[in-house]
Design an enzyme around this catalytic site. Structure first.
Site, PDB file in Angstrom:
ATOM      1  N   LYS A 183      53.863  40.898  59.672  1.00  0.00           N
ATOM      2  CA  LYS A 183      53.324  40.711  60.537  1.00  0.00           C
ATOM      3  C   LYS A 183      52.009  39.775  59.946  1.00  0.00           C
ATOM      4  CE  LYS A 183      49.613  41.938  62.544  1.00  0.00           C
ATOM      5  NZ  LYS A 183      48.848  40.546  63.022  1.00  0.00           N
ATOM      6  N   PRO A 184      51.881  38.372  60.340  1.00  0.00           N
ATOM      7  CA  PRO A 184      50.828  37.593  59.789  1.00  0.00           C
ATOM      8  C   PRO A 184      49.657  37.773  60.798  1.00  0.00           C
ATOM      9  CG  PRO A 184      52.349  36.199  60.845  1.00  0.00           C
ATOM     10  CD  PRO A 184      53.152  37.808  60.743  1.00  0.00           C
ATOM     11  N   ALA A 185      48.529  37.224  60.464  1.00  0.00           N
ATOM     12  CA  ALA A 185      47.308  37.419  61.160  1.00  0.00           C
ATOM     13  C   ALA A 185      47.619  36.600  62.505  1.00  0.00           C
ATOM     14  CB  ALA A 185      46.079  37.117  60.727  1.00  0.00           C
ATOM     15  N   GLY A 237      43.555  43.683  54.254  1.00  0.00           N
ATOM     16  CA  GLY A 237      42.832  43.174  55.183  1.00  0.00           C
ATOM     17  C   GLY A 237      41.587  44.108  55.133  1.00  0.00           C
ATOM     18  N   SER A 238      40.721  44.458  56.581  1.00  0.00           N
ATOM     19  CA  SER A 238      39.683  44.860  56.366  1.00  0.00           C
ATOM     20  C   SER A 238      39.689  46.682  55.805  1.00  0.00           C
ATOM     21  CB  SER A 238      38.989  44.922  57.676  1.00  0.00           C
ATOM     22  OG  SER A 238      39.795  45.612  58.593  1.00  0.00           O
ATOM     23  N   LEU A 260      41.798  45.869  50.383  1.00  0.00           N
ATOM     24  CA  LEU A 260      40.823  45.961  51.267  1.00  0.00           C
ATOM     25  C   LEU A 260      39.649  45.109  51.064  1.00  0.00           C
ATOM     26  CD1 LEU A 260      41.362  49.768  52.318  1.00  0.00           C
ATOM     27  CD2 LEU A 260      42.507  47.659  53.045  1.00  0.00           C
ATOM     28  N   ARG A 287      34.772  29.428  46.987  1.00  0.00           N
ATOM     29  CA  ARG A 287      36.337  29.210  47.025  1.00  0.00           C
ATOM     30  C   ARG A 287      36.569  29.938  48.445  1.00  0.00           C
ATOM     31  NH1 ARG A 287      40.324  33.549  45.059  1.00  0.00           N
ATOM     32  NH2 ARG A 287      42.316  32.432  45.119  1.00  0.00           N
ATOM     33  N   CYS A 293      37.934  38.155  49.886  1.00  0.00           N
ATOM     34  CA  CYS A 293      37.697  39.302  49.468  1.00  0.00           C
ATOM     35  C   CYS A 293      36.985  39.554  48.054  1.00  0.00           C
ATOM     36  CB  CYS A 293      38.735  40.469  49.490  1.00  0.00           C
ATOM     37  SG  CYS A 293      40.037  39.554  48.424  1.00  0.00           S
ATOM     38  N   GLU A 390      30.316  42.623  54.084  1.00  0.00           N
ATOM     39  CA  GLU A 390      30.854  41.510  53.363  1.00  0.00           C
ATOM     40  C   GLU A 390      30.270  40.308  54.278  1.00  0.00           C
ATOM     41  OE1 GLU A 390      35.038  42.324  53.694  1.00  0.00           O
ATOM     42  OE2 GLU A 390      35.493  41.254  51.885  1.00  0.00           O
ATOM     43  N   SER A 450      41.533  35.728  40.098  1.00  0.00           N
ATOM     44  CA  SER A 450      42.952  35.845  41.026  1.00  0.00           C
ATOM     45  C   SER A 450      43.897  35.053  40.025  1.00  0.00           C
ATOM     46  CB  SER A 450      42.917  35.308  42.293  1.00  0.00           C
ATOM     47  OG  SER A 450      41.910  35.875  42.953  1.00  0.00           O
TER      48      SER A 450
END
Ligand code: NAP
Length: 487
Positions: A183-185, A237-238, A260, A287, A293, A390, A450
């Protein structure tokens, strides 16, 4: 089932991808995908419901056994082909990412290269899954340890890296022999659907990858969590949603990987090379317009260089070109939506009220589009809200410090622990400070950590497990031990 994107003229799939076929939603509903640079609709996508979710999970469950039986080399070749197809279609994918997410085209091309690399990396790991063979201490039994795919996996991703967050999960899952429901956003389904198209062309069998965009994440993902068929959830995600999913994983004792939120400290010691620190800060902060994140959230700078650092960073940040991501020479695109931008403004206002100085920026740009100017705040009070939230925007908050113990305590004073950055020319100090930071990743004199070859992930409430590197595939494998007597 495709649509032509209004901004790019590109054809992208807009259906649900289930069991190897493009489908309309059972609900008969669709939803709009917006361009954050204009707020305009760029495409309309099928809106998956619980019946669609069940069909996707059934397809993944029924494909699991045969996919697990494929030869590692076969899985490797498919992933390698998918890597090459993504690279061939860099311009197309970058345009889709920019159109639905907003980042500048140059950054979107960078994400395509980064995202593709997970498929190349895991195509190489697929053929290196190995076990162990030892004897019991008394020599009477053999211990044969094998690795087996976990089983059907639930993958849920955010909007900030619509391609790379998908490939970082699909790559190791497929390499390990797991099928997936993905499931993408809601805000960025088009890249995920374009990726499904590429996976079909690369030779992924029907049912191995299923993609369900939806406006109802809780119900769709909730039905997968409760299905009894899923063996694993990998979520990015969050922290808030991660906790909900961890609770939902408990009844079936489901394996979990959680990538997260973060609240990265960026520490500049008094002996740092300030040029290098500013270069690193530009990457760690800008970036993805700060919507990462890994974004540096708190810049702790030794008091003796704090103003110099803030002024030099402000000069660099203030000279960046802001605009629609496909505009000529644009370096900073819009934020994802009005809510995200309002949050950034609220955090900046709070810091200013508590005595910070806006060296550059500080006031949101007028619409249309959700633009926010690159902002540097100096003299930020550690009690400010942005210290514990954040920011997810192009705002650098500079907090002066005096001693190493003080800055380590400040840096660790957060429930998150994804990444920390340390700038100093003293190697002993660099390693000592890196060791004392409560984080899963440390950038020493660099603003970028990353990399598909490295284990990405956090400690504390930044998550569980690692993605990428040699250990990334382990998240999708179980140990199985055979006890065999020696006769
Ligand atoms: P989010 O609100 O948690 O959404 C992430 C995904 O979860 C989306 O697909 C979302 O669907 C879905 N979701 C929302 N509510 C759900 C529920 N109740 N049950 C199941 N799924 C649900 O996060 P976001 O705002 O999109 O992304 C930003 C966050 O991601 C930040 O905290 C960032 O730090 C984190 N992040 C972490 C990493 C990492 O590797 N550590 C990488 C990138 C981002 P909808 O889109 O439909 O809401």
């Amino acid at each position: 089932m495709t649509t032509s994107l209004t901004r790019t003229g590109l054809d992208t799939p807009t259906g649900l991808f289930i069991g190897g076929a493009w489908r309309a939603s059972n609900s008969g509903k669709t939803f709009d995908v917006l361009d954050p640079a204009t707020g305009e609709v760029i495409a309309t996508v099928e809106d998956g419901d619980v019946a669609d979710a069940r069909a996707a999970m059934a397809a993944a469950a029924s494909a699991q056994d045969s996919w697990a039986q494929t030869a590692p080399r076969e899985r490797s070749v498919i992933l390698r082909r998918a890597f090459e197809l993504i690279i061939e279609r860099t311009e197309e994918l970058a345009s889709i990412i920019t159109a639905e997410m907003g980042k500048p085209l140059a950054d979107a091309r960078g994400e395509v290269a980064y995202g593709a690399e997970f498929f190349r990396w895991f195509s190489e790991e697929a053929v290196r899954i190995s076990g162990d063979h030892t004897l019991t201490g008394d020599g009477k039994n053999r211990i044969i340890v094998t690795r087996a795919p976990v089983g059907p996996c639930i993958l849920v991703t955010p909007w900030n890296f619509p391609l790379a967050m998908g490939t970082r999960k699909i790559g190791p899952a497929l390499a390990a022999g797991c099928t997936v429901v993905f499931k993408p956003a809601e805000q960025t389904p088009l890249t995920a659907l374009a990726l499904a198209d590429i996976l079909v062309e690369a030779g992924v069998p029907d049912g191995v990858v299923n993609v369900v965009p939806t406006t109802n994440a809780a119900e769709v993902v909730g039905s997968w969590m409760a299905s009894g068929s899923a063996r694993k959830i990998s979520f990015t995600g969050s922290t808030e949603v991660g906790k909900i999913l961890l609770a939902q994983a408990a009844p079936t004792v489901m394996r979990t990987s959680m990538e997260l939120g973060g609240n990265a400290p960026f520490i500049v010691a008094e002996d740092a090379d300030v040029d290098r620190a500013v270069d690193g800060a530009m990457v760690a902060k800008m970036r993805n317009m700060g919507e990462a994140c890994t974004a540096a959230n708190r810049f702790f700078v030794h008091r003796s260089v704090a103003d110099e650092f803030a002024d030099r960073l402000a000069a660099r940040m203030g000279s960046l070109k802001v605009g629609a991501g496909d505009g000529d020479g644009v370096e900073v695109g819009p934020l994802i939506d009005g809510e995200g931008r309002a949050k950034v403004q609220r955090l900046v206002d709070d810091a200013l009220l508590r005595g910070a100085r806006a060296v550059v920026g500080g006031t949101e740009a007028p619409g249309p589009g959700y633009f926010y100017p690159p902002t540097v705040l100096d003299g930020v009070d550690p009690a400010s809200d942005l210290m514990s939230t954040e920011i997810f925007g192009p705002v650098a908050a500079v907090i002066p410090f005096d001693t190493e113990d003080e800055v380590i305590a400040l840096a660790n004073d957060t429930e998150w622990g994804l990444v920390g950055y340390v700038f100093t020319q003293d190697i002993d100090r660099a390693l000592r400070m890196g060791e004392r930071l409560e984080v899963g990743m440390v950038g020493l004199n660099t603003g970028l950590v990353s990399n598909p070859a490295a284990p990405f992930g956090g400690v504390k409430q930044s998550g569980l497990g690692r993605e990428g590197g040699k250990v990334g595939i382990d998240e999708f494998l179980e140990y199985k031990y055979f006890a065999v007597p020696r006769s």
